[in-house]
Design a protein around this motif. Structure first.
Motif, PDB file in Angstrom:
ATOM      1  N   LEU A   9      -7.166   5.131  11.627  1.00  0.00           N
ATOM      2  CA  LEU A   9      -6.870   4.802  10.232  1.00  0.00           C
ATOM      3  C   LEU A   9      -5.630   3.917  10.134  1.00  0.00           C
ATOM      4  O   LEU A   9      -5.575   2.986   9.327  1.00  0.00           O
ATOM      5  CB  LEU A   9      -6.681   6.081   9.425  1.00  0.00           C
ATOM      6  CG  LEU A   9      -7.941   6.909   9.165  1.00  0.00           C
ATOM      7  CD1 LEU A   9      -7.589   8.227   8.471  1.00  0.00           C
ATOM      8  CD2 LEU A   9      -8.946   6.128   8.328  1.00  0.00           C
ATOM      9  N   ARG A  10      -4.630   4.204  10.962  1.00  0.00           N
ATOM     10  CA  ARG A  10      -3.435   3.351  10.990  1.00  0.00           C
ATOM     11  C   ARG A  10      -3.786   1.943  11.460  1.00  0.00           C
ATOM     12  O   ARG A  10      -3.274   0.949  10.932  1.00  0.00           O
ATOM     13  CB  ARG A  10      -2.383   3.956  11.908  1.00  0.00           C
ATOM     14  CG  ARG A  10      -1.584   5.108  11.317  1.00  0.00           C
ATOM     15  CD  ARG A  10      -0.528   5.561  12.297  1.00  0.00           C
ATOM     16  NE  ARG A  10       0.381   4.464  12.633  1.00  0.00           N
ATOM     17  CZ  ARG A  10       1.187   4.479  13.699  1.00  0.00           C
ATOM     18  NH1 ARG A  10       1.151   5.504  14.539  1.00  0.00           N
ATOM     19  NH2 ARG A  10       1.988   3.473  13.920  1.00  0.00           N
ATOM     20  N   ARG A  31       3.009   2.280   2.076  1.00  0.00           N
ATOM     21  CA  ARG A  31       3.364   2.790   3.391  1.00  0.00           C
ATOM     22  C   ARG A  31       4.710   2.245   3.791  1.00  0.00           C
ATOM     23  O   ARG A  31       4.952   1.055   3.766  1.00  0.00           O
ATOM     24  CB  ARG A  31       2.317   2.388   4.435  1.00  0.00           C
ATOM     25  CG  ARG A  31       2.528   3.072   5.767  1.00  0.00           C
ATOM     26  CD  ARG A  31       1.417   2.674   6.730  1.00  0.00           C
ATOM     27  NE  ARG A  31       1.468   3.472   7.928  1.00  0.00           N
ATOM     28  CZ  ARG A  31       2.273   3.210   8.950  1.00  0.00           C
ATOM     29  NH1 ARG A  31       3.074   2.186   8.892  1.00  0.00           N
ATOM     30  NH2 ARG A  31       2.265   3.992  10.023  1.00  0.00           N
ATOM     31  N   GLY A  82      -8.574  -1.497   4.202  1.00  0.00           N
ATOM     32  CA  GLY A  82      -8.706  -0.202   3.564  1.00  0.00           C
ATOM     33  C   GLY A  82     -10.136   0.193   3.267  1.00  0.00           C
ATOM     34  O   GLY A  82     -10.456   1.381   3.147  1.00  0.00           O
ATOM     35  N   GLU A 117      -5.299   0.169   8.706  1.00  0.00           N
ATOM     36  CA  GLU A 117      -4.284  -0.133   7.698  1.00  0.00           C
ATOM     37  C   GLU A 117      -3.458  -1.349   8.112  1.00  0.00           C
ATOM     38  O   GLU A 117      -3.140  -2.211   7.283  1.00  0.00           O
ATOM     39  CB  GLU A 117      -3.376   1.083   7.512  1.00  0.00           C
ATOM     40  CG  GLU A 117      -2.317   0.900   6.441  1.00  0.00           C
ATOM     41  CD  GLU A 117      -1.424   2.111   6.303  1.00  0.00           C
ATOM     42  OE1 GLU A 117      -0.405   2.012   5.609  1.00  0.00           O
ATOM     43  OE2 GLU A 117      -1.747   3.164   6.896  1.00  0.00           O
ATOM     44  N   ASP A 160      -3.381  -9.260   5.812  1.00  0.00           N
ATOM     45  CA  ASP A 160      -4.463  -9.558   4.883  1.00  0.00           C
ATOM     46  C   ASP A 160      -4.824 -11.020   5.051  1.00  0.00           C
ATOM     47  O   ASP A 160      -4.194 -11.749   5.798  1.00  0.00           O
ATOM     48  CB  ASP A 160      -4.082  -9.236   3.424  1.00  0.00           C
ATOM     49  CG  ASP A 160      -2.843  -9.991   2.957  1.00  0.00           C
ATOM     50  OD1 ASP A 160      -2.717 -11.182   3.306  1.00  0.00           O
ATOM     51  OD2 ASP A 160      -2.022  -9.399   2.248  1.00  0.00           O
ATOM     52  N   GLY A 178       0.794  -1.216   0.000  1.00  0.00           N
ATOM     53  CA  GLY A 178       0.000   0.000   0.000  1.00  0.00           C
ATOM     54  C   GLY A 178       0.825   1.262   0.000  1.00  0.00           C
ATOM     55  O   GLY A 178       0.312   2.345   0.254  1.00  0.00           O
ATOM     56  N   TRP A 199       3.291  -7.215  11.406  1.00  0.00           N
ATOM     57  CA  TRP A 199       2.796  -5.948  11.921  1.00  0.00           C
ATOM     58  C   TRP A 199       3.810  -5.234  12.799  1.00  0.00           C
ATOM     59  O   TRP A 199       3.616  -4.080  13.160  1.00  0.00           O
ATOM     60  CB  TRP A 199       1.536  -6.198  12.759  1.00  0.00           C
ATOM     61  CG  TRP A 199       1.682  -7.286  13.780  1.00  0.00           C
ATOM     62  CD1 TRP A 199       1.322  -8.595  13.635  1.00  0.00           C
ATOM     63  CD2 TRP A 199       2.254  -7.179  15.090  1.00  0.00           C
ATOM     64  NE1 TRP A 199       1.614  -9.314  14.772  1.00  0.00           N
ATOM     65  CE2 TRP A 199       2.186  -8.465  15.687  1.00  0.00           C
ATOM     66  CE3 TRP A 199       2.793  -6.127  15.825  1.00  0.00           C
ATOM     67  CZ2 TRP A 199       2.667  -8.714  16.965  1.00  0.00           C
ATOM     68  CZ3 TRP A 199       3.258  -6.379  17.102  1.00  0.00           C
ATOM     69  CH2 TRP A 199       3.195  -7.657  17.660  1.00  0.00           C
ATOM     70  N   GLY A 236      -5.137  -4.328   7.295  1.00  0.00           N
ATOM     71  CA  GLY A 236      -5.382  -4.511   5.876  1.00  0.00           C
ATOM     72  C   GLY A 236      -6.806  -4.260   5.483  1.00  0.00           C
ATOM     73  O   GLY A 236      -7.326  -4.851   4.532  1.00  0.00           O
ATOM     74  N   PRO A 270       1.139  -4.587   6.232  1.00  0.00           N
ATOM     75  CA  PRO A 270      -0.206  -4.748   6.768  1.00  0.00           C
ATOM     76  C   PRO A 270      -0.691  -6.182   6.619  1.00  0.00           C
ATOM     77  O   PRO A 270      -0.186  -6.939   5.804  1.00  0.00           O
ATOM     78  CB  PRO A 270      -1.038  -3.784   5.914  1.00  0.00           C
ATOM     79  CG  PRO A 270      -0.241  -3.602   4.661  1.00  0.00           C
ATOM     80  CD  PRO A 270       1.192  -3.727   5.051  1.00  0.00           C
ATOM     81  N   ARG A 316     -12.692  -0.392   5.268  1.00  0.00           N
ATOM     82  CA  ARG A 316     -13.388  -0.159   6.543  1.00  0.00           C
ATOM     83  C   ARG A 316     -14.522  -1.166   6.778  1.00  0.00           C
ATOM     84  O   ARG A 316     -15.587  -0.826   7.259  1.00  0.00           O
ATOM     85  CB  ARG A 316     -13.973   1.245   6.655  1.00  0.00           C
ATOM     86  CG  ARG A 316     -13.208   2.455   6.172  1.00  0.00           C
ATOM     87  CD  ARG A 316     -11.752   2.457   6.418  1.00  0.00           C
ATOM     88  NE  ARG A 316     -11.228   3.811   6.162  1.00  0.00           N
ATOM     89  CZ  ARG A 316     -10.230   4.053   5.359  1.00  0.00           C
ATOM     90  NH1 ARG A 316      -9.659   3.079   4.696  1.00  0.00           N
ATOM     91  NH2 ARG A 316      -9.780   5.294   5.214  1.00  0.00           N
TER      92      ARG A 316
END
Length: 317
Positions: free
Chosen positions: A139-140, A82, A148, A143, A259, A80, A269, A146, A257, A150
């Motif tokens: 939000l972090r 980041r 995104g 993230e 998934d 992503g 993480w 994983g 992140p 929501r």
């Protein structure tokens, strides 16, 4: 001595080893690794003459050796776009029995007050946490999970019933009394959200996630309770840390992140959080979940550590 102490979790020894590396250099740290592997009766690692000039490179090298014992594949680039944080930037707190818990957790408490994201122990396992009123932190947290889009629900870790009453609504006074008897404990109760709870997380100026209900918890865990007390009653959004096949949660495969699309989702993480509070082994079965948000009575969504509560059905009947 801290590195070769087999009574301490592997993760705690890993962080001690990184500190040894900073203090004594790579060669000394590798000598500590030799001692640790000898104690574990594994293949010896010969001392290495390679001494990277950059501290970050040295730390990554040593942590990679440790992670090899747990079958990690090495370092992964965060998805992503980041950038993953170096492991040295993560505050690792090893909670010791007999000492004041609140004092030991002060770095984590200060980090949360500044809008940080970290890992705390609960009575049903370790959880990622972030302050409710910190949009960037939440939000972090999403993230890291994983999520995104929501779609994955977050629960609230609350200090007491008064906090739950501020952020959720009870269907009746009898329900309140049942929860009072069940909490603190290994339960998550889904209730209608009150106006005090942030109703939407905004991304790109658009409303993407709206919460009409929220799961609430009061963990029966002294470490988690001490942190919540220090936050003056403000709850924390939380989401469970993934568990390995061996039942471990504090295992790092480094950066990236989570998934659900691969076998390497657990442990990626560690460099994305600001702190980890390690208080020893915790149950990993998860909490029992009751949905009390509907008009048709309680729904047992999941039965795990907490036993069923017949009183709930009696209240709605």
């Amino acid at each position: 001595q801290e590195v070769v102490n087999l009574q301490r979790p592997l993760q705690a020894r890993a962080w001690c080893l990184l500190r040894v590396c900073d203090a004594g250099g790579a060669a000394y740290a590798f000598d500590s690794l030799d001692a640790l592997e000898h104690r574990r009766r594994k293949r010896s690692i010969s001392s290495c003459n390679i001494t990277p000039q950059r501290t970050a490179m040295r730390q990554y090298l040593l942590l990679a050796v440790l992670l090899r014992w747990r079958g990690a594949d090495g370092f992964a680039k965060g998805r992503g776009g980041r950038r993953a944080k170096p492991a040295a930037d993560v505050e690792y707190i090893d909670v010791r029995e007999g000492a004041d818990v609140g004092w030991q957790c002060e770095p984590a408490i200060a980090c949360l007050k500044k809008g940080g994201v970290g890992v705390l122990p609960t009575d049903t396992g370790y959880a990622f946490v972030a302050r409710v009123d910190s949009k960037d932190a939440v939000l972090r947290l999403l993230e890291i999970k994983g999520d995104g889009k929501r779609k994955k629900p977050l629960s609230l870790l609350c200090r007491d019933l008064a906090t739950i009453d501020a952020y959720a609504r009870f269907s009746s006074r009898k329900t309140f009394k049942v929860l009072k008897n069940a909490l603190p404990g290994p339960y998550t109760f889904v209730l209608p959200a009150s106006e005090a709870l942030p109703r939407a997380l905004l991304a790109g100026g658009k409303r993407q996630w709206k919460r009409n209900t929220v799961g609430v918890r009061i963990p029966a865990d002294d470490v988690c309770a001490a942190v919540l007390d220090a936050l003056d009653g403000e709850p924390l959004f939380c989401s469970s840390v993934p568990t390995t096949a061996d039942g471990d949660q504090l295992v790092c495969h480094v950066a990236g992140p989570l998934d659900d699309e691969g076998d390497d989702e657990v442990g990626r993480w560690c460099s994305l959080v600001d702190f980890v509070v390690d208080a020893g082994p915790r149950p990993v079965e998860g909490s029992t979940i009751y949905d009390l948000s509907g008009d048709d009575g309680p729904e047992l969504v999941r039965e795990r550590l907490g036993p069923r509560i017949p009183e709930l059905e009696a209240v709605f009947a």
